[in-house]
Design an enzyme around this catalytic site. Structure first.
Site, PDB file in Angstrom:
ATOM      1  N   HIS A 198      51.746 -25.008   0.543  1.00  0.00           N
ATOM      2  CA  HIS A 198      50.646 -25.947   0.797  1.00  0.00           C
ATOM      3  C   HIS A 198      50.443 -26.089   2.303  1.00  0.00           C
ATOM      4  CE1 HIS A 198      47.788 -29.085   0.331  1.00  0.00           C
ATOM      5  NE2 HIS A 198      48.494 -29.893   1.089  1.00  0.00           N
ATOM      6  N   ASP A 200      48.289 -27.495   5.237  1.00  0.00           N
ATOM      7  CA  ASP A 200      47.250 -28.427   5.669  1.00  0.00           C
ATOM      8  C   ASP A 200      46.609 -27.938   6.957  1.00  0.00           C
ATOM      9  OD1 ASP A 200      47.585 -30.565   3.713  1.00  0.00           O
ATOM     10  OD2 ASP A 200      49.550 -30.880   4.635  1.00  0.00           O
ATOM     11  N   ASP A 312      46.803 -31.569  -3.577  1.00  0.00           N
ATOM     12  CA  ASP A 312      47.118 -32.670  -2.661  1.00  0.00           C
ATOM     13  C   ASP A 312      46.021 -33.706  -2.415  1.00  0.00           C
ATOM     14  OD1 ASP A 312      49.007 -34.028  -1.151  1.00  0.00           O
ATOM     15  OD2 ASP A 312      48.509 -32.997   0.706  1.00  0.00           O
TER      16      ASP A 312
END
Ligand SMILES: [Zn+2]
Length: 1172
Positions: A198, A200, A312
């Site tokens: 993941h 960001d 998320d």
């Protein structure tokens, strides 16, 4: 002595006659015939007050003179004589300043102007345009019954008790069991373990730092590790990172990556520029970043994304399901959903469902959705219900490692000795998890934030899992087939076993309608704080969105006009480069730590600077394209010479407020361009900043336009010298440009200008605070009224805030009491932060200070500005025939920089009888969903995102708040709408950010309030609502203002067209031109990169609306959503028009340009235009 007395006697006579003359003239104007819509009563008031002020001033002067004369007659000293001379000269100046014209006729005009709202002239600002009536098929939408669905999320919320019992190892669930003999032999469980990281694009580090420090390495690793074993798989989501990396890798590596994509080892999931936030982000920007990412993936990798991956975002919106479906995806996955909702859906095996839109009765937009069941997307919460066990299968946490297992049992490497036991333990978790789903296919995500960036970590995960798989797969008695997979591998197996086509509903899958807000991950920790965190940037986001879209449209038009005119001087590549940069900066901010306001301070600055660059670049594109389009002779256009027109405003820093460009007016006319980026013609009030108050405004055909001049304020009572605002109504064609000219004229010649009359309360003014020709008056703080043709706003003198609004057409008074509220934080350990809202109770009114109130009135615009604690609040009414004449315009400048653990909200309490405190808020500006305020839930759970608007209604009235920025909203008490405005929080709220929110800025926000009467009672028990056409258009005007470009007086003069009107047949009111976007050439071909393709994407959105309201002030028509694409643009020759998927990847069918196509309400249609 006698001589002096005689002089003063003469002076008294002059002063008295001036006063008398002014008084008589002022009164006489009131007897003239007036439109009942004009501001009669207050004008009389104002004039009388003005006369009183003048008399007072004259009396004061007379008193001074008398005193001096008295003294002079006593001793006759030199000093007194000088004083006397000074007073005399001041009186003289005063008289000169008034500069009374010689003829009586001219005097009237000047006097009217001086007083404000002058008017023996015909009233200029007419009533709103006739009602746009809507009828036919489209009107069935709002009346239609709810869609068929097994689950409606609002009903689920109504039903759940939210008791939060301890579920054992799965804390928020229950102890899962499964029949011991369920699996084995022919009965197999198909397990797909999906490695992911993941990433960001900005959070506790900036985009660039993440890329350089981790993402680059993990993508490099992935290529090597996937190539080592064809059974290994990986998914990648954010094209912002992927495209950055692509530019950095060699041709050879690009080929290797392409091979991995082609053979299915590497899947691009969603393929957006980022993993978009779903609460604050507007659908226009979500679509834009989806196009940017999908176009990149398609152009470079030949990929058509099939599965959406959103692990998320803090709560999920059905708008995403719709957009992904229309982008051609078959499946999607979501994660952050309220734990109680997850538990209920898990109990009913409804975690996989077809997500249906509340308006879509046929289910044509149903989207297959997989909801993850547990607390988080990390390994401890994805292999099964027990995090203590699952953590042992995150081999990245195997010692030595930067990570560990908080449950105190570390992973151990898989060996021939332990594999049987380890496999059995893991399989037990898999089987338990599979009990929550309907099929024999199981999805096991394997990853976490920024994983696989170390080579040994990749090796540990892949090789240990492969050993487990090999063991399990070679033990038929276990009844399992385990493998690495991509997300689509998983879904395809589901379809295969269900024997249905990809993307269609397996027979026993439930249908769900509704949204997943407000998210809570544990206890009463509701994530409703981020709806409002960093509101300055939320506001900047919408500004950026407006600029990017406006630049896209005009760039595409200018480009095609330059081709039609066969000129080569239009700087297409330079501007395209700016445009692509702006698209990407806008896309980046839609990230779920961007627009959410949940990044670290310095990351917020990074986003802010990118947005500022994007906004300024777009302004320059708009100005260049508009100059080019407006030149009579296109060959006169030169770039990059001095621009012919200036931008509307300047923004020095990303966090500074704009400074409007001031037009230095002279006796020679200068042009101001007004560009309308919407597909409808519009008429509305505009403001231009000028250097003189004595101005004449003309439209391009030479007609003089009535206007109002207001001062510009540097403080509540001090005017900025030589800077004025001039307000007037303009009419601008669809996607077009109107040119108006302004010139300075002699005060005596003023006929078309009125000056605002100014009243202040709770403050003492002195002479020097006034700037000629304005005069301020002090009044006691008593209740007062502002009004225009359609509305009367009743304001409380005590606060300066709105109390009620009378709609003139039905003479109905609507309560609308504005109060500012503050929320504190709790005394306990758990406090509000960037994500969470954990207030200390209901909001308490801000108290303490006596506000300074300033009222300005005139025939065009009337406003009140209140300076009080934490807020500078302005309410404005426009006397305009457009939709802006139908709304109360409210704006605030919020400053909480000196507060601690403080949240500020604006409450509007009305008399709308919304039973059960039902209220509607939008999802991504795309659809309106109903909510209820539940007493069983804490206050913070009843707060929802308001990216665009909210309304409450009863049988007769609907009250809407249209919002120019995304903020949190609630309806805590019957009849009220509470909008959260800013929050300053001293502490972190334990969701990984590691800081509070203390970088508050002086933050602007703006709303339009709309009171509408229902023609028929509202339908019962509907889950979805629709704004009226009027509300839709008002919202578009609020968020897509006319772009104002004043002429650059330093540049050479040229001949300009009177107007630019590119549209043959403007779009009907219900069709919004979402974008007209020139397609980019291959991004990795550095010579072609910014050479625009001769293709553009045209996105049309058919707005679903409720026909039960009157629609006034609209210049557009309604035809049920019909459009003839070939008639849309003049002089743009379309070779071919093809309907495509939302992100322009897949072509559907060629459209007959001459045919009238009917757009279904709520749907977005995408066309690829091939332009000659
Ligand atoms: Zn994230």
């Amino acid at each position: 002595m006698k001589k002096y007395v005689a002089v003063w006697g003469g002076m008294f006579f002059i002063v008295a006659s001036v006063s008398l003359y002014l008084m008589m003239e002022a009164v006489s104007t009131n007897t003239s015939s007036r439109s009942p819509d004009m501001l009669q009563s207050h004008e009389v008031d104002t004039k009388i007050q003005r006369i009183k002020a003048q008399i007072q001033r004259n009396q004061d002067t007379i008193k001074d003179i008398k005193n001096l004369v008295g003294q002079l007659s006593k001793d006759g000293d030199k000093e007194t004589l000088q004083k006397l001379q000074k007073v005399l000269s001041e009186v003289d100046t005063d008289v000169k300043a008034v500069n009374l014209p010689k003829t009586k006729e001219a005097a009237k005009g000047w006097l009217q102007g001086l007083i404000g709202g002058g008017s023996e002239k015909e009233p200029v600002y007419q009533k709103p345009r006739g009602e746009v009536t809507v009828s036919g098929e489209v009107c069935k939408l709002a009346e239609a019954p709810n869609v068929d669905s097994d689950v409606k999320t609002l009903r689920l919320m109504d039903m759940l008790s939210f008791d939060n019992p301890d579920g054992g190892v799965w804390k928020q669930g229950w102890p899962i069991t499964y029949p011991p003999n369920k699996w084995g032999g022919e009965k197999k469980l198909f397990v797909f373990v999906v490695p992911h990281s993941h990433n960001d694009p900005g959070w506790v580090k900036t985009f660039d730092d993440y890329y350089q420090g981790q993402v680059r390495q993990l993508l490099d690793n992935m290529v090597n590790k996937l190539e080592e074993d064809p059974r290994r798989k990986f998914i990648e989501t954010e094209m912002s990172f992927f495209s950055t990396w692509w530019h950095d890798i060699t041709q050879d590596k690009r080929k290797r990556v392409k091979r991995l994509v082609d053979n299915g080892q590497l899947e691009i999931t969603t393929g957006g520029w980022v993993m978009s936030d779903e609460a604050n982000a507007h659908y226009a920007a979500i679509v834009d970043q989806l196009i940017e990412g999908n176009q990149w993936a398609h152009n470079i990798l030949g990929v058509e994304p099939k599965s959406g991956w959103a692990i998320d975002p803090f709560g999920h919106s059905p708008t995403m399901a719709y957009l992904l479906k229309r982008a051609g995806l078959h499946n999607m996955l979501i994660q952050r959903v309220h734990y109680a909702v997850k538990k209920k859906l898990a109990k009913d095996k409804q975690l996989e469902f077809m997500w249906r839109q509340h308006w879509d009765r046929e289910g044509t937009t149903d989207m297959m959705c997989h909801m993850m069941p547990f607390y988080s997307y990390d390994v401890p919460h994805t292999c099964g219900p027990d995090p203590k066990i699952c953590c042992q299968f995150d081999f990245a946490r195997m010692s030595p490692s930067r990570y560990n297992c908080p449950w105190k049992v570390a992973p151990t490497a898989i060996t021939s000795h332990n594999v049987a036991e380890r496999a059995k333990t893991l399989l037990d978790q898999y089987r338990k998890k599979s009990e929550l789903y309907r099929t024999d296919v199981l999805l096991i995500p394997l990853g976490d934030d920024f994983r696989y960036d170390k080579e040994d970590e990749c090796e540990r995960q892949f090789s240990n899992y492969q050993k487990l798989f090999d063991y399990m797969n070679s033990s038929p008695e276990l009844g399992v087939q385990c493998q690495f997979g991509t997300l689509s591998d998983y879904f395809n197996k589901v379809y295969e076993l269900s024997e249905v086509e990809q993307g269609t509903r397996p027979e026993d899958f439930p249908v769900l309608a509704g949204d997943f807000f407000t998210y809570s991950d544990r206890d009463d920790h509701y994530w409703s704080g981020y709806y409002t965190s960093r509101p300055f940037y939320k506001s900047l986001d919408r500004l950026m969105e407006y600029h990017v879209r406006a630049a896209e449209v005009i760039f595409t038009l200018a480009l095609s006009y330059s081709r039609q005119a066969s000129v080569t001087n239009f700087p297409q590549e330079k501007l395209m480069e700016k445009l692509v940069g702006a698209r990407r900066n806008l896309g980046l901010y839609q990230h779920h730590d961007g627009i959410t306001g949940t990044a670290k301070d310095f990351v917020v600055v990074d986003y802010g600077e990118r947005m500022l660059k994007g906004v300024m670049d777009c302004k320059s594109i708009i100005v260049e394209a508009a100059s080019f389009l407006m030149l009579e002779n296109k060959n006169d256009y030169k770039y990059p010479k001095e621009p012919l027109f200036n931008m509307d405003e300047d923004r020095k820093y990303h966090d500074s407020l704009p400074e409007r460009t001031v037009l230095d007016v002279t006796e020679v006319s200068s042009s101001v361009l007004f560009y309308n980026p919407l597909g409808h013609e519009r008429e509305q009030m505009v403001v231009v900043y000028v250097t003189s108050p004595f101005i004449e405004v003309q439209s391009a055909d030479g007609t003089t336009v009535q206007a109002q001049v207001d001062p510009v304020w540097e403080s509540p009572t001090v005017m900025v010298p030589k800077k004025f605002k001039i307000w007037f109504v303009v009419r601008v064609p669809a996607l077009g440009i109107a040119r108006y000219t302004l010139r300075k004229i002699q005060p005596e010649a003023l006929k078309s200008i009125s000056f605002a009359s100014i009243v202040v309360m709770n403050v003492v003014i002195t002479e020097h605070t006034e700037t000629y020709p304005f005069i301020m008056k002090m009044e006691k703080p008593e209740d007062f009224v502002l009004e225009n043709s359609n509305l009367k706003a009743h304001i409380r003198g005590k606060t300066g805030f709105l109390q009620s609004v009378t709609t003139k057409h039905d003479n109905k008074k609507h309560e609308a009491e504005v109060t500012f509220l503050k929320y504190g934080t709790r005394g306990s350990k758990e406090k509000s932060g960037a994500y969470l809202f954990m207030p200390d109770g209901h909001g308490k009114p801000l108290d303490g200070v006596i506000p300074v109130i300033r009222i300005m009135r005139g025939p065009a615009v009337s406003e009140v500005t209140v300076y009080t604690r934490n807020v500078q609040h302005t309410l404005r009414l426009y006397n305009s025939p457009g939709t802006d004449g139908m709304v109360v315009d409210m704006s605030n400048l919020v400053d909480v920089r000196k507060e601690m653990n403080f949240e500020l909200a604006m409450s509007i309490a009305t008399d709308v009888e919304n039973t059960d405190r039902e209220f509607y808020t939008d999802l991504n500006g795309f659809q309106m969903l109903k909510h209820k305020t539940f007493d069983k839930l804490p206050l913070q759970a009843n707060v929802y995102p308001m990216p665009a608007m909210a309304y409450i209604e009863d049988e007769t009235t609907r009250f809407s708040v249209l919002s120019a920025q995304s903020l949190g909203v609630a309806c805590h008490f019957k009849g009220d709408i509470v909008v959260m405005l800013d929050r300053r929080l001293n502490q972190d709220d334990n969701r990984g950010l590691g800081q509070g929110v203390r970088d508050n800025k002086v933050t602007p926000n703006r709303f339009h309030l709309l009171f509408e009467s229902r023609k028929s009672p509202k339908p019962k028990d509907k889950m979805i609502g629709y704004p009226s056409l009027q509300a839709h258009v008002s919202y578009l005007h609020l968020t897509h203002p006319l772009f104002t470009a004043p002429e650059n007086m330093d540049a050479l003069t040229h001949r300009y067209l009177p107007t630019f009107s590119p549209v043959d047949e403007p779009l009907p009111c219900e069709v919004h031109l979402l974008n007209l976007r020139t397609l980019q050439n291959r991004d990795d071909d550095l010579t072609m990169r910014y050479k625009p393709r001769k293709e553009a994407g045209l996105l049309l959105h058919s707005l679903g609306h409720d026909c039960n309201f009157a629609n006034k002030g609209l210049l557009c028509h309604s035809n049920g959503g019909k459009v003839v694409l070939g008639k849309l643009f003049q002089q743009v020759t379309l070779d071919k028009v093809t309907e495509t998927t939302l992100t322009l990847i897949k072509e559907k069918e060629e459209i007959d340009k001459a045919a009238s196509i009917e757009l279904k309400p709520m749907e977005i249609y995408t066309y690829k235009l091939s332009i000659q």
